[in-house]
Design a protein around this motif. Structure first.
Motif, mmCIF file in Angstrom:
data_model
loop_
_atom_site.group_PDB
_atom_site.id
_atom_site.type_symbol
_atom_site.label_atom_id
_atom_site.label_comp_id
_atom_site.label_asym_id
_atom_site.label_seq_id
_atom_site.Cartn_x
_atom_site.Cartn_y
_atom_site.Cartn_z
ATOM 1 N N GLU A 66 34.372 -4.204 -23.252
ATOM 2 C CA GLU A 66 33.244 -3.282 -23.113
ATOM 3 C C GLU A 66 32.774 -2.747 -24.465
ATOM 4 O O GLU A 66 31.710 -2.149 -24.556
ATOM 5 C CB GLU A 66 33.598 -2.123 -22.186
ATOM 6 N N THR A 67 33.571 -2.957 -25.512
ATOM 7 C CA THR A 67 33.215 -2.409 -26.817
ATOM 8 C C THR A 67 33.033 -3.464 -27.899
ATOM 9 O O THR A 67 32.387 -3.196 -28.906
ATOM 10 C CB THR A 67 34.273 -1.401 -27.288
ATOM 11 N N THR A 109 29.154 -1.346 -19.953
ATOM 12 C CA THR A 109 28.368 -0.880 -21.095
ATOM 13 C C THR A 109 27.420 -1.983 -21.549
ATOM 14 O O THR A 109 27.702 -3.160 -21.352
ATOM 15 C CB THR A 109 29.264 -0.487 -22.295
ATOM 16 N N PRO A 110 26.330 -1.619 -22.190
ATOM 17 C CA PRO A 110 25.415 -2.654 -22.674
ATOM 18 C C PRO A 110 25.887 -3.312 -23.969
ATOM 19 O O PRO A 110 25.375 -4.358 -24.333
ATOM 20 C CB PRO A 110 24.104 -1.894 -22.897
ATOM 21 N N VAL A 111 26.882 -2.764 -24.644
ATOM 22 C CA VAL A 111 27.266 -3.294 -25.953
ATOM 23 C C VAL A 111 28.302 -4.401 -25.895
ATOM 24 O O VAL A 111 28.526 -5.104 -26.870
ATOM 25 C CB VAL A 111 27.783 -2.179 -26.895
ATOM 26 N N GLY A 112 28.968 -4.589 -24.760
ATOM 27 C CA GLY A 112 30.034 -5.573 -24.673
ATOM 28 C C GLY A 112 29.564 -7.018 -24.634
ATOM 29 O O GLY A 112 30.337 -7.924 -24.925
ATOM 30 N N TYR A 113 28.336 -7.223 -24.246
ATOM 31 C CA TYR A 113 27.844 -8.594 -24.128
ATOM 32 C C TYR A 113 26.400 -8.623 -24.616
ATOM 33 O O TYR A 113 25.597 -7.755 -24.257
ATOM 34 C CB TYR A 113 27.948 -9.067 -22.669
ATOM 35 N N GLN A 114 26.057 -9.612 -25.398
ATOM 36 C CA GLN A 114 24.741 -9.676 -26.032
ATOM 37 C C GLN A 114 23.605 -9.689 -25.012
ATOM 38 O O GLN A 114 22.559 -9.086 -25.229
ATOM 39 C CB GLN A 114 24.629 -10.914 -26.932
ATOM 40 N N THR A 115 23.786 -10.360 -23.902
ATOM 41 C CA THR A 115 22.736 -10.435 -22.886
ATOM 42 C C THR A 115 22.430 -9.056 -22.314
ATOM 43 O O THR A 115 21.277 -8.753 -22.015
ATOM 44 C CB THR A 115 23.143 -11.407 -21.765
ATOM 45 N N ASN A 116 23.460 -8.230 -22.164
ATOM 46 C CA ASN A 116 23.238 -6.870 -21.679
ATOM 47 C C ASN A 116 22.273 -6.127 -22.599
ATOM 48 O O ASN A 116 21.371 -5.434 -22.138
ATOM 49 C CB ASN A 116 24.551 -6.097 -21.601
#
Length: 160
Positions: A66-67, A109-116
């Protein structure tokens, strides 16, 4: 060249180095010993100990993903998962699969994966949207993975 994200490449490169150094320095083995001994000292039945160890490895991987990037999580956690299996006398496959599945499922979280991150702005999403929808999805997939992984790939070592 302008589309290459140097920060992501540096993070992946550093994580690969950390994963390798955890393995070569003996830190992964030391962490694995601590995990196995710690769970054994809880008084949990030997039959349930591999399930608890698998859950710990999975949840640590899930927390890390997630980070930081999933590649970074996998390169750091796979040596630890393998050593947990070796120290405990279990087949490493369930632990490797737990790391790879947990590292690939970043929903909270939006930061764990580039697509997010890529869909957050254009979709009008906020970090709280990932939190609100991601937790139930992460919980569902965690339970599913922790039930199916040892069922499909048992903890017992196959010795020929």
């Amino acid at each position: 060249r302008s589309s290459i994200d140097l920060q992501v490449l540096l993070t992946i490169g550093a994580a690969l180095g950390i994963g390798k150094s955890l393995e070569q320095s003996g830190a992964a083995h030391c962490l694995a010993n601590s995990l196995v001994e710690g769970t054994a000292s809880l008084g949990i039945s030997a039959d349930w100990q591999p399930y608890l160890l698998l859950a710990i490895v999975y949840l640590l991987s899930q927390l890390f993903t997630e980070t930081i990037t999933n590649i970074a999580v996998a390169s750091i956690m796979i040596p630890i998962g393998i050593y947990v299996a070796v120290v405990g006398g279990y087949d490493p496959r369930p632990f490797i699969l737990a790391v790879t599945v947990a590292a690939s499922l970043s929903f909270v979280t939006p930061v764990g994966y580039q697509t997010n991150l890529m869909v957050m702005g254009p979709g009008g999403y906020h970090p709280r949207d990932y939190w609100r929808v991601g937790w139930p999805l992460a919980l569902l997939l965690t339970v599913t993975a922790l039930v199916l992984i040892p069922w499909i790939w048992p903890f017992t070592l196959c010795v020929d």
